[in-house]
Write an enzyme that holds these catalytic residues in place. Structure first.
Site, PDB file in Angstrom:
ATOM      1  CG  ASP A 157      -2.213   0.853   0.897  1.00 20.18           C
ATOM      2  OD1 ASP A 157      -2.143   1.717  -0.004  1.00 20.18           O
ATOM      3  OD2 ASP A 157      -3.245   0.677   1.563  1.00 20.18           O
TER       4      ASP A 157
HETATM    5  C1  NOJ Z   1      -4.066   3.909   0.205  1.00 18.61           C
HETATM    6  C2  NOJ Z   1      -5.253   3.015   0.318  1.00 18.61           C
HETATM    7  O1  NOJ Z   1      -5.199   2.275   1.507  1.00 18.61           O
HETATM    8  C3  NOJ Z   1      -5.410   2.061  -0.837  1.00 18.61           C
HETATM    9  O2  NOJ Z   1      -6.631   1.384  -0.711  1.00 18.61           O
HETATM   10  C4  NOJ Z   1      -5.303   2.796  -2.140  1.00 18.61           C
HETATM   11  O3  NOJ Z   1      -5.528   1.917  -3.209  1.00 18.61           O
HETATM   12  C5  NOJ Z   1      -3.933   3.429  -2.206  1.00 18.61           C
HETATM   13  N1  NOJ Z   1      -3.820   4.397  -1.123  1.00 18.61           N
HETATM   14  C6  NOJ Z   1      -3.661   4.124  -3.540  1.00 18.61           C
HETATM   15  O4  NOJ Z   1      -4.380   5.278  -3.645  1.00 18.61           O
END
Ligand code: NOJ
Length: 766
Positions: free
Chosen positions: A295
């Site tokens: 993430d």
């Molecule tokens: C953080 C989030 O937790 C995730 O779900 C998302 O896809 C990513 N950022 C990218 O934006």
């Protein structure tokens, strides 16, 4: 007792094991998986060939994902041409996308195209209901169609990878990200997850308009402590396997291209450095050979977690665990090469991780055509797309209360309607969280749709009453009271704005915020029928307004076409047919409360629960209760999972099982008759629940095992059947293997998880 231990037939041998020798100096494809098609074989051959040609620097480049700075500045151009970037996040301009792909394909040494990622969570320009609302449709086919239009729209700007669906099981409505989830149940989530993945990826991943899906967040994120986002989780392995992992397993079996690691830690190990999850479960047990992305900065955050001392150690732990690609932070880019050179990470490990990325790119057909021509795709937000958004919104609406048949409203019998509230006419706020590309100018608000529905004859008096859902104060109430007094009916549009749910937007109090509760109570004094429609990203604790409203319709954040869907239900063009994908608590202190709970050694009953107001003074400790409940809330929720009212009257009868005893190899058919005793045609979601009475580990009091949306005309009855085999009854036991045990089972069929229409059967051993 003899029980069946499942070898888990769906588990394939990991490609890394079967592609023996491909990572040696003389690269050759020596073996392929038994279940591969010729297309898979061709992809594996290309993977081997490419890896054989790549330098270590180029391999590590593939493992790097950056976020788009906007346009194609010089340093980005050079980095892509040098093969230092595998994926770019947040490019949403087709010319930029094509230029970046051109540089990758034509100027980098091996011409490896880019994965262009974007969070396409519930639609692109056309916004569908939030995923929790889509889950309330209990309609996988509709969820699949929604993902299909989202993919088609996103593909017009060159996006080829979405970070969806989010399939975290969550039983905590305080957690803001419950809006992005399909709710509390592993079976419902698994069915909808596979549907959404199919919608994004289509039958042919390489076709124009299909994009790679990414199921997230692996794993357990939905159990963040107290619903505080990013928090630690406490999930025993048995619960992890029986509750949190099954939707991921279902999508891996269905061919999802990628997974995203969770921000959270589990049992002390953050997901981005969690070898048990990423290697042992995902790769070794499930046979996944695709792509796992971290993430956002979550590899660097291994330092904040206190799991790595510095970025170098973070890179080591993430690569060792099995994270193929790093999102945004620079641990891989800056430290993997030295870790390999020093022998801490083998080249074979890097090759395995790069292979997962190349498989995704090859599967998407990007090597053949990395470019996007919007003219080859349907127009964005065309009438078909808006129709899907409208149908999804319609089927997501859950009617929670309808006293005296307050709904539907009869437009012909009304002269004036007061439409009141901060969510009545806000094109942006009805869209919900994660709508970076959503176009509020496409939104049709409830106010607009009600006006369109009733025409000129009926006067609509619109009063906002509160500037936002959080506004405190009562200045706007007088005008609202006046409008209500002069109206024949009051339609109240309440809830919470989009920003009150989603990532990092958790709430500890999930009442209607601001002065909305007071507004409801005041409007009640006007003596007119009060219809409340709530637009929100999570279940709210609505007990404090329930008696004050004649009808309560829960609309989630319904998306672009939320207004027309709400108007259709308010005026009876369609019956509401959504069912709750998550339990609604009476009060926050009940959380977590969910239908698939364990029985405990002291289950509560209506007889044993005494409200604290009724306890006598100087009572002896053991004289009352002594079962599992709260003195002030009892043990039941406000509304159970699966619940939702209809304008039709559905009744259930004649449940039967095809045999009293079945063997391990046999399939049981459960049948029940559902009848529409009302006077309108409507959809009903028929649900099947099972209880395994005795287990190697304690089993939930009910588990959803099937559901079907059926449409019945007035007076019509239909026999709905479900098939259950031993695999459907399997669970993970004490030794963490999947087993099906002989024994007695109860089955229920009905329109909610609290149905009492029950039958029984026995599963015999071999
Ligand atoms: C953080 C989030 O937790 C995730 O779900 C998302 O896809 C990513 N950022 C990218 O934006």
């Amino acid at each position: 007792m003899r029980r069946r231990r499942h070898a888990d037939s769906s588990v394939r041998k990991p490609a890394a094991v079967l592609l023996v020798g491909i990572f040696c100096m003389n690269v050759s494809l020596t073996a392929v998986r038994a279940d591969t098609t010729s297309a898979d074989e061709a992809i594996e051959a290309r993977v081997v060939e490419l890896i054989g040609q790549m330098t270590l620097r180029e391999k590590i480049g593939q493992m790097v994902q950056i976020t788009a700075p906007g346009g194609v500045p010089e340093d980005l151009r050079n980095a892509v041409a040098a093969g230092e970037i595998g994926s770019i996040l947040n490019v949403v301009d087709v010319d930029t996308a094509n230029e970046l792909q051109r540089i990758a394909a034509e100027q980098s040494r091996l011409g490896i195209p880019l994965l262009l990622a974007r969070d396409v969570i519930h639609g692109f320009n056309t916004v569908l209901p939030i995923p929790l609302g889509q889950a309330a449709t209990w309609n996988p086919e509709l969820v699949e169609r929604g993902a299909r239009i989202a993919a088609l729209e996103a593909a017009t700007v060159g996006v080829n990878w979405t970070f969806a669906p989010m399939i975290d099981i969550t039983r905590d409505p305080r957690w803001g990200r419950i809006a992005e989830s399909f709710g509390e149940d592993p079976y419902l989530t698994g069915q909808l997850a596979v549907a959404m993945v199919d919608g994004f990826q289509g039958d042919d991943l390489a076709a124009i308009g299909t994009i790679a899906a990414c199921v997230k967040h692996f794993a357990g994120y939905g159990a963040s402590e107290a619903g505080r986002d990013y928090n630690t989780t406490n999930i025993p392995e048995n619960e992890l396997r029986n509750v949190y992992l099954p939707p991921f397993k279902a999508t891996v079996d269905a061919g999802v291209v990628s997974l995203m690691a969770s921000f959270s830690d589990i049992d002390g190990v953050p997901a981005s450095g969690n070898r048990f999850l990423m290697q042992e479960v995902l790769r070794d047990e499930w046979g996944f050979d695709g792509l796992v992305v971290s993430d956002w900065v979550s590899i660097e955050q291994l330092i904040d977690h206190g799991f790595a001392a510095d970025l170098r150690e973070a890179a080591f732990k993430a690569a060792d665990a099995g994270i193929n690609m790093e999102m945004v932070s620079r641990a891989y880019a800056d430290h993997l090469a030295e870790l390999v050179q020093e022998g801490q990470i083998g080249v074979a490990r890097i090759d395995e991780l790069v292979a997962g990325i190349l498989r995704a790119k090859l599967g998407l057909g990007l090597f053949e055509n990395p470019f996007t021509d919007p003219a080859e795709l349907p127009e964005i937000a065309n009438s078909d797309h808006l129709a899907v958004a409208r149908e999804a919104a319609l089927q997501s609406l859950v009617l929670l209360r309808n006293e005296g048949g307050a709904l539907p409203l009869d437009a012909d019998a009304l002269d004036t309607i007061a439409v009141i509230g901060p969510m009545a006419d806000d094109p942006y706020e009805q869209l919900g969280t994660w709508i970076f590309d959503g176009d509020p100018s496409l939104s049709v608000t409830p106010l607009q749709a009600i006006r369109d529905m009733v025409g000129e004859r009926v006067e609509i008096r619109h009063v906002r009453a509160l500037e936002t859902t959080r506004s405190r104060g009562t200045e706007g109430f007088a005008e609202a009271m006046e409008a209500a007094a002069e109206a024949d009916a009051v339609v109240l549009l309440l809830g919470e704005e989009s920003i009150l749910s989603g990532e990092a937007h958790s709430r500890a109090n999930i009442d209607l915020p601001g002065s909305q509760v007071e507004l409801v109570h005041r409007l009640r004094e006007a003596g007119k029928p009060v219809i409340a429609v709530i637009l929100a990203g999570r279940p709210l604790t609505v007990q404090n307004i329930l008696e004050q409203v004649d009808a309560l319709l829960f609309a989630w954040h319904p998306g672009t076409m939320g207004g027309p869907a709400i108007a259709d239900v308010l005026f009876g063009v369609e019956s509401p047919s959504g069912k709750l994908p998550v339990t609604f608590p009476k009060m926050v202190g009940q959380i977590p409360i969910y239908y698939a709970q364990k029985n405990t050694g002291k289950p509560a009953t209506p007889e044993t629960w005494v409200h604290l107001d009724d306890l006598p003074v100087r009572a002896v400790q053991s004289a009352h209760g002594m079962t599992s409940h709260h003195l002030d809330a009892g043990y039941t929720p406000l509304f159970p999972f699966g619940f939702g009212l209809s304008y039709a009257q559905f009744s259930y009868s004649d449940i039967s099982v095809s045999a009293d005893v079945i063997g391990m190899e046999e399939t049981l058919t459960v049948a029940a008759v559902v009848s529409n005793d009302g006077d309108v045609a409507a959809d009903e979601v028929v649900q099947l629940y099972v209880r395994d009475l005795v287990g190697d580990v304690t089993r939930p009091v009910r588990e959803l095992k099937g559901f079907e949306r059926v449409r019945l005309n007035p007076g019509e009855s239909r026999t709905v059947t479900f098939e259950l085999d031993a695999a459907a009854l399997a669970f993970y036991g004490q030794d963490m293997t999947l087993i099906t045990e002989p024994g007695q089972f109860h089955v229920w069929v009905g329109g909610s998880s609290d149905t009492d229409l029950r039958a029984e059967f026995t599963l015999a051993g071999d």
